[in-house]
Design a protein around this motif. Structure first.
Motif, PDB file in Angstrom:
ATOM      1  N   GLY A  80      34.141  55.890  60.613  1.00  0.00           N
ATOM      2  CA  GLY A  80      34.892  55.406  61.900  1.00  0.00           C
ATOM      3  C   GLY A  80      33.954  54.435  62.568  1.00  0.00           C
ATOM      4  N   ARG A  81      32.859  53.999  61.917  1.00  0.00           N
ATOM      5  CA  ARG A  81      31.657  53.069  62.494  1.00  0.00           C
ATOM      6  C   ARG A  81      31.698  52.017  61.752  1.00  0.00           C
ATOM      7  NH1 ARG A  81      26.314  56.605  62.522  1.00  0.00           N
ATOM      8  NH2 ARG A  81      25.530  54.466  63.008  1.00  0.00           N
ATOM      9  N   GLY A  82      32.497  51.554  60.784  1.00  0.00           N
ATOM     10  CA  GLY A  82      32.563  50.536  60.063  1.00  0.00           C
ATOM     11  C   GLY A  82      31.606  50.364  58.773  1.00  0.00           C
ATOM     12  N   VAL A  83      31.001  51.461  58.527  1.00  0.00           N
ATOM     13  CA  VAL A  83      29.906  51.451  57.653  1.00  0.00           C
ATOM     14  C   VAL A  83      30.573  51.331  56.081  1.00  0.00           C
ATOM     15  CG1 VAL A  83      28.156  53.249  56.424  1.00  0.00           C
ATOM     16  CG2 VAL A  83      28.338  52.627  58.873  1.00  0.00           C
ATOM     17  N   GLY A  84      31.694  52.160  56.020  1.00  0.00           N
ATOM     18  CA  GLY A  84      32.684  52.041  54.739  1.00  0.00           C
ATOM     19  C   GLY A  84      33.005  50.627  54.404  1.00  0.00           C
ATOM     20  N   THR A  85      33.621  50.013  55.487  1.00  0.00           N
ATOM     21  CA  THR A  85      33.998  48.674  55.353  1.00  0.00           C
ATOM     22  C   THR A  85      32.816  47.794  54.922  1.00  0.00           C
ATOM     23  OG1 THR A  85      35.606  49.048  56.861  1.00  0.00           O
ATOM     24  CG2 THR A  85      34.955  46.786  56.753  1.00  0.00           C
ATOM     25  N   ARG A  86      31.941  47.794  55.583  1.00  0.00           N
ATOM     26  CA  ARG A  86      30.761  46.927  55.292  1.00  0.00           C
ATOM     27  C   ARG A  86      30.164  47.151  53.763  1.00  0.00           C
ATOM     28  NH1 ARG A  86      29.836  48.021  60.830  1.00  0.00           N
ATOM     29  NH2 ARG A  86      28.053  49.223  60.367  1.00  0.00           N
ATOM     30  N   ALA A  87      29.945  48.588  53.476  1.00  0.00           N
ATOM     31  CA  ALA A  87      29.500  49.056  52.183  1.00  0.00           C
ATOM     32  C   ALA A  87      30.124  48.776  51.335  1.00  0.00           C
ATOM     33  CB  ALA A  87      29.017  50.341  52.347  1.00  0.00           C
ATOM     34  N   LEU A  88      31.612  48.671  51.354  1.00  0.00           N
ATOM     35  CA  LEU A  88      32.132  48.426  50.137  1.00  0.00           C
ATOM     36  C   LEU A  88      32.378  46.933  50.031  1.00  0.00           C
ATOM     37  CD1 LEU A  88      34.319  49.183  48.076  1.00  0.00           C
ATOM     38  CD2 LEU A  88      36.107  48.910  49.629  1.00  0.00           C
ATOM     39  N   GLY A  89      32.412  46.092  51.117  1.00  0.00           N
ATOM     40  CA  GLY A  89      32.412  44.533  50.868  1.00  0.00           C
ATOM     41  C   GLY A  89      30.978  43.921  50.041  1.00  0.00           C
ATOM     42  N   LEU A  90      29.868  44.401  50.629  1.00  0.00           N
ATOM     43  CA  LEU A  90      28.851  44.372  49.906  1.00  0.00           C
ATOM     44  C   LEU A  90      28.553  44.712  48.387  1.00  0.00           C
ATOM     45  CD1 LEU A  90      25.998  45.603  52.658  1.00  0.00           C
ATOM     46  CD2 LEU A  90      26.610  43.249  52.026  1.00  0.00           C
ATOM     47  N   PHE A  91      29.300  45.871  48.041  1.00  0.00           N
ATOM     48  CA  PHE A  91      29.364  46.416  46.789  1.00  0.00           C
ATOM     49  C   PHE A  91      30.271  45.316  46.049  1.00  0.00           C
ATOM     50  CE2 PHE A  91      30.853  48.989  43.217  1.00  0.00           C
ATOM     51  CZ  PHE A  91      29.445  49.659  42.866  1.00  0.00           C
ATOM     52  N   LEU A  92      31.423  44.970  46.498  1.00  0.00           N
ATOM     53  CA  LEU A  92      32.441  44.088  45.635  1.00  0.00           C
ATOM     54  C   LEU A  92      31.791  42.963  45.492  1.00  0.00           C
ATOM     55  CD1 LEU A  92      35.694  44.897  47.515  1.00  0.00           C
ATOM     56  CD2 LEU A  92      34.987  45.759  45.321  1.00  0.00           C
ATOM     57  N   ARG A  93      30.672  42.510  45.951  1.00  0.00           N
ATOM     58  CA  ARG A  93      30.088  41.233  45.485  1.00  0.00           C
ATOM     59  C   ARG A  93      29.027  41.393  44.450  1.00  0.00           C
ATOM     60  NH1 ARG A  93      27.518  39.677  51.271  1.00  0.00           N
ATOM     61  NH2 ARG A  93      29.394  40.178  52.417  1.00  0.00           N
ATOM     62  N   LEU A  94      28.492  42.812  44.249  1.00  0.00           N
ATOM     63  CA  LEU A  94      27.619  43.211  43.188  1.00  0.00           C
ATOM     64  C   LEU A  94      28.425  43.391  41.826  1.00  0.00           C
ATOM     65  CD1 LEU A  94      25.315  45.535  44.938  1.00  0.00           C
ATOM     66  CD2 LEU A  94      24.873  43.376  44.622  1.00  0.00           C
ATOM     67  N   ASP A  95      29.530  43.808  42.053  1.00  0.00           N
ATOM     68  CA  ASP A  95      30.455  44.147  40.709  1.00  0.00           C
ATOM     69  C   ASP A  95      31.718  43.442  40.628  1.00  0.00           C
ATOM     70  OD1 ASP A  95      31.807  45.004  38.605  1.00  0.00           O
ATOM     71  OD2 ASP A  95      31.659  47.162  38.989  1.00  0.00           O
ATOM     72  N   PRO A  96      31.366  42.106  39.875  1.00  0.00           N
ATOM     73  CA  PRO A  96      32.470  41.318  39.894  1.00  0.00           C
ATOM     74  C   PRO A  96      33.455  41.365  39.105  1.00  0.00           C
ATOM     75  CG  PRO A  96      30.665  40.387  38.537  1.00  0.00           C
ATOM     76  CD  PRO A  96      30.212  41.830  38.960  1.00  0.00           C
ATOM     77  N   VAL A  97      33.448  42.665  38.485  1.00  0.00           N
ATOM     78  CA  VAL A  97      34.646  43.123  37.365  1.00  0.00           C
ATOM     79  C   VAL A  97      36.080  43.225  38.187  1.00  0.00           C
ATOM     80  CG1 VAL A  97      35.337  44.617  35.704  1.00  0.00           C
ATOM     81  CG2 VAL A  97      32.902  44.093  35.776  1.00  0.00           C
ATOM     82  N   ARG A  98      37.071  42.407  37.541  1.00  0.00           N
ATOM     83  CA  ARG A  98      38.472  42.446  37.949  1.00  0.00           C
ATOM     84  C   ARG A  98      39.008  42.490  36.797  1.00  0.00           C
ATOM     85  NH1 ARG A  98      35.043  42.970  41.547  1.00  0.00           N
ATOM     86  NH2 ARG A  98      35.099  41.892  43.537  1.00  0.00           N
ATOM     87  N   PRO A  99      40.408  43.305  36.849  1.00  0.00           N
ATOM     88  CA  PRO A  99      40.740  44.030  38.068  1.00  0.00           C
ATOM     89  C   PRO A  99      39.832  45.241  38.112  1.00  0.00           C
ATOM     90  CG  PRO A  99      41.923  44.456  36.159  1.00  0.00           C
ATOM     91  CD  PRO A  99      41.117  43.259  35.820  1.00  0.00           C
ATOM     92  N   LEU A 100      39.870  45.716  39.382  1.00  0.00           N
ATOM     93  CA  LEU A 100      38.915  46.810  39.810  1.00  0.00           C
ATOM     94  C   LEU A 100      40.031  47.747  40.652  1.00  0.00           C
ATOM     95  CD1 LEU A 100      36.013  48.196  40.168  1.00  0.00           C
ATOM     96  CD2 LEU A 100      35.994  46.986  42.363  1.00  0.00           C
ATOM     97  N   TYR A 101      39.976  49.189  40.057  1.00  0.00           N
ATOM     98  CA  TYR A 101      40.935  50.053  40.592  1.00  0.00           C
ATOM     99  C   TYR A 101      40.189  51.216  41.435  1.00  0.00           C
ATOM    100  CZ  TYR A 101      43.840  48.377  37.019  1.00  0.00           C
ATOM    101  OH  TYR A 101      44.573  47.519  35.970  1.00  0.00           O
ATOM    102  N   ALA A 102      41.116  51.784  42.345  1.00  0.00           N
ATOM    103  CA  ALA A 102      40.817  52.997  43.148  1.00  0.00           C
ATOM    104  C   ALA A 102      41.650  53.863  43.257  1.00  0.00           C
ATOM    105  CB  ALA A 102      40.287  52.430  44.849  1.00  0.00           C
ATOM    106  N   ASP A 103      41.493  55.155  43.457  1.00  0.00           N
ATOM    107  CA  ASP A 103      42.568  55.921  43.640  1.00  0.00           C
ATOM    108  C   ASP A 103      42.443  57.020  44.549  1.00  0.00           C
ATOM    109  OD1 ASP A 103      40.626  57.281  42.000  1.00  0.00           O
ATOM    110  OD2 ASP A 103      42.166  58.159  40.566  1.00  0.00           O
ATOM    111  N   PRO A 104      42.273  56.660  45.928  1.00  0.00           N
ATOM    112  CA  PRO A 104      42.208  57.943  47.061  1.00  0.00           C
ATOM    113  C   PRO A 104      43.259  58.664  47.067  1.00  0.00           C
ATOM    114  CG  PRO A 104      42.504  55.593  48.025  1.00  0.00           C
ATOM    115  CD  PRO A 104      42.411  55.451  46.460  1.00  0.00           C
ATOM    116  N   HIS A 105      42.838  59.785  47.618  1.00  0.00           N
ATOM    117  CA  HIS A 105      43.977  60.919  47.963  1.00  0.00           C
ATOM    118  C   HIS A 105      44.806  60.420  49.009  1.00  0.00           C
ATOM    119  CE1 HIS A 105      45.705  64.440  49.810  1.00  0.00           C
ATOM    120  NE2 HIS A 105      45.777  64.824  48.524  1.00  0.00           N
ATOM    121  N   ALA A 106      46.405  60.592  48.598  1.00  0.00           N
ATOM    122  CA  ALA A 106      47.382  60.088  49.395  1.00  0.00           C
ATOM    123  C   ALA A 106      47.010  60.559  50.768  1.00  0.00           C
ATOM    124  CB  ALA A 106      48.669  60.425  48.830  1.00  0.00           C
ATOM    125  N   GLY A 107      46.568  61.576  50.722  1.00  0.00           N
ATOM    126  CA  GLY A 107      46.524  62.083  52.425  1.00  0.00           C
ATOM    127  C   GLY A 107      45.206  61.852  53.016  1.00  0.00           C
TER     128      GLY A 107
END
Length: 171
Positions: free
Chosen positions: A100-127
């Motif tokens: 809830g502090r924006g850490v995940g948002t900032r970390a994922l944004g940084l990471f997406l610049r490091l791994d340029p492979v697309r398509p890129l998938y994610a599968d979080p729990h629906a809940g």
């Protein structure tokens, strides 16, 4: 690929760096947080299995791009990408003090610049709507659902490949 990336926001600098063996104690504790387990529907590994998994599978695997997330120099979690079944996936785990502090948002944004492979998938729990929203903020689009065990997960994709329907595929 850069070895370290950083972003700033409330709570100090969010940085990504290579995982060290010293980080694993914090990552182990975060994986065993009861609320994190409830939200992710991920069964935490016993201590020996956790350390063996990281030391023998994740860290030495050249296909895995894995980074420790730090905030103000403290270990906040990890982000990792890997290939499974011909698809590249991304996953992340943050300790509850960093939710809830924006850490995940900032970390994922940084990471997406490091791994340029697309398509890129994610599968979080629906809940876990917070995780789904975090991915959608970065451009991931819903492309269906998958079932792990008895739990439904949302399948999201960034950089949708040609021919992948936009509507949910079902389980």
């Amino acid at each position: 690929m850069a070895q370290e990336a950083r972003a700033y926001g409330s709570g100090g600098a969010v940085r990504l760096r290579a995982v060290t063996d010293d980080d694993l104690e914090s990552l182990f504790a975060y994986e065993h947080d009861p609320e994190a387990v409830r939200r992710s529907r991920f069964t935490p590994r016993p201590r020996d299995a956790f350390f063996r998994h990281w030391r023998e599978r994740v860290l030495p695997d050249p296909d895995c791009l894995v980074r420790t997330v730090t905030v103000g120099g403290e270990v906040a979690g990890s982000v990792v990408s890997w290939t499974q079944g011909g698809r590249r996936f991304v996953g992340y785990w943050l300790g509850r003090p960093y939710w809830g502090r924006g850490v995940g948002t900032r970390a994922l944004g940084l990471f997406l610049r490091l791994d340029p492979v697309r398509p890129l998938y994610a599968d979080p729990h629906a809940g876990n709507p917070a995780s789904v929203r975090l991915l959608e903020r970065h451009g991931f689009e819903r492309s269906g659902t998958v079932v792990h065990g008895t739990d439904e997960h949302v399948l999201l994709v960034l950089g949708k490949p040609a021919g992948l329907p936009a509507a949910p595929l079902g389980s």
